[in-house]
Motif scaffolding. Structure first.
Motif, PDB file in Angstrom:
ATOM      1  N   THR A 188      24.440  68.606  31.208  1.00 16.08           N
ATOM      2  CA  THR A 188      25.898  68.538  31.389  1.00 16.08           C
ATOM      3  C   THR A 188      26.618  68.211  30.081  1.00 16.08           C
ATOM      4  O   THR A 188      27.611  68.858  29.736  1.00 16.08           O
ATOM      5  CB  THR A 188      26.256  67.461  32.447  1.00 16.08           C
ATOM      6  OG1 THR A 188      25.357  67.599  33.541  1.00 16.08           O
ATOM      7  CG2 THR A 188      27.676  67.618  32.925  1.00 16.08           C
ATOM      8  N   SER A 225      25.647  61.130  27.807  1.00 17.37           N
ATOM      9  CA  SER A 225      25.312  60.790  29.199  1.00 17.37           C
ATOM     10  C   SER A 225      24.427  59.554  29.225  1.00 17.37           C
ATOM     11  O   SER A 225      23.876  59.160  28.196  1.00 17.37           O
ATOM     12  CB  SER A 225      24.540  61.938  29.845  1.00 17.37           C
ATOM     13  OG  SER A 225      25.304  63.087  29.850  1.00 17.37           O
ATOM     14  N   THR A 226      24.256  59.010  30.402  1.00 15.26           N
ATOM     15  CA  THR A 226      23.347  57.871  30.606  1.00 15.26           C
ATOM     16  C   THR A 226      22.304  58.278  31.630  1.00 15.26           C
ATOM     17  O   THR A 226      22.611  58.994  32.579  1.00 15.26           O
ATOM     18  CB  THR A 226      24.137  56.653  31.127  1.00 15.26           C
ATOM     19  OG1 THR A 226      25.087  56.278  30.130  1.00 15.26           O
ATOM     20  CG2 THR A 226      23.227  55.476  31.413  1.00 15.26           C
ATOM     21  N   THR A 272      20.085  66.340  31.510  1.00 15.48           N
ATOM     22  CA  THR A 272      19.980  67.545  32.350  1.00 15.48           C
ATOM     23  C   THR A 272      20.973  68.643  31.946  1.00 15.48           C
ATOM     24  O   THR A 272      21.133  69.619  32.663  1.00 15.48           O
ATOM     25  CB  THR A 272      20.175  67.181  33.842  1.00 15.48           C
ATOM     26  OG1 THR A 272      21.417  66.479  33.989  1.00 15.48           O
ATOM     27  CG2 THR A 272      19.061  66.320  34.366  1.00 15.48           C
ATOM     28  N   THR A 327      22.069  64.384  26.123  1.00 14.68           N
ATOM     29  CA  THR A 327      21.982  64.861  27.506  1.00 14.68           C
ATOM     30  C   THR A 327      20.570  64.766  28.045  1.00 14.68           C
ATOM     31  O   THR A 327      19.596  64.850  27.293  1.00 14.68           O
ATOM     32  CB  THR A 327      22.472  66.326  27.590  1.00 14.68           C
ATOM     33  OG1 THR A 327      22.528  66.712  28.954  1.00 14.68           O
ATOM     34  CG2 THR A 327      21.579  67.284  26.829  1.00 14.68           C
TER      35      THR A 327
END
Ligand SMILES: Cc1cc2nc3c(=O)[nH]c(=O)nc-3n(C[C@H](O)[C@H](O)[C@H](O)COP(=O)(O)O)c2cc1C
Length: 205
Positions: A74, A116-117, A72, A70
């Motif tokens: 999420t 995530s990206t 941020t 991650t």
């Protein structure tokens, strides 16, 4: 968090020392201030213990190992929800950030990844050192599933999650189902991923 705890303790100790420097306060008030600071430290310590109880140590006995990457928060949040959800179905699940995957024992049932990206199709902070120092051979035949988070408006939609899935598959790990790409953490797609997992891993509904 560990550093934040040490910093708070150091500040409390400094404040106590300052209180005892202020002789014109009188010893009654100095004791009162010290007790208040001690009570505050105790509250912080109790909150820390409670947090640790809610997040049991990663164990080799877990049915599932959930690794998140991650930038941020999420993916971490969704990974925590996933662990709770699996717990409600009577399954045990351990949690780790992707960068620390190499330090964890393999799960009994499957490895679950929430990735995530960021940037232009890049790895986020807690996944940017994987698979450095991880012996990918240990994932041979290990069932896995990837929940890839991203945003459809980026040209490299969910690139990092897809790359993680590709690297695991290339290493010989066995996908339970194709990676599910989720735009803007769409809850319906997250739910769909969970349904795929329930079906593939035979988890009771
Ligand atoms: C600076 C920035 C760059 C991003 N780059 C991409 C990208 O290249 N591909 C993609 O699919 N999503 C991209 N996203 C969207 C995030 O992957 C998405 O918002 C995700 O839910 C964030 O998850 P996290 O909080 O776990 O980091 C980007 C978001 C930001 C803020």
């Amino acid at each position: 968090m560990r550093h934040a705890g040490k910093l708070i303790l150091a500040l409390l100790a400094l404040t106590t020392a300052l209180v005892w420097q202020m002789e014109d306060l009188g010893s009654g008030r100095q004791w009162l201030a010290t007790l208040v600071l001690l009570a505050y430290a105790l509250l912080l310590w109790r909150a820390k213990v409670r947090r640790q109880r809610q997040q049991p140590a990663v164990s080799g006995e877990a049915d599932y190992l959930i690794a998140y990457a991650t930038e941020t928060g999420t993916a971490r949040q969704l990974a925590q929800q996933m662990r709770k959800r699996l717990g409600k179905q009577g399954c045990t699940a351990a949690l780790t950030e992707l960068n620390r995957l190499a330090d964890q024992s393999l799960p009994a049932k499957a490895l679950l990844l929430v990735a995530s990206t960021t940037g232009q199709g890049d790895a986020p902070r807690t996944g940017d050192r994987w698979p450095t120092n991880d012996d990918l051979k240990r994932y041979v035949d290990l069932p896995f599933a990837v929940l890839a988070l991203g945003d459809r408006s980026y040209p490299q939609f969910c690139a990092f999650g897809l790359s993680v899935a590709g690297q695991l598959q290339q290493a010989g790990a066995k996908p339970l189902f194709a990676p599910v790409q989720v735009s803007q953490a769409d809850p319906a797609m997250v739910n769909y991923w969970y349904q795929c997992l329930q079906k593939a891993a035979d988890i009771p509904v």
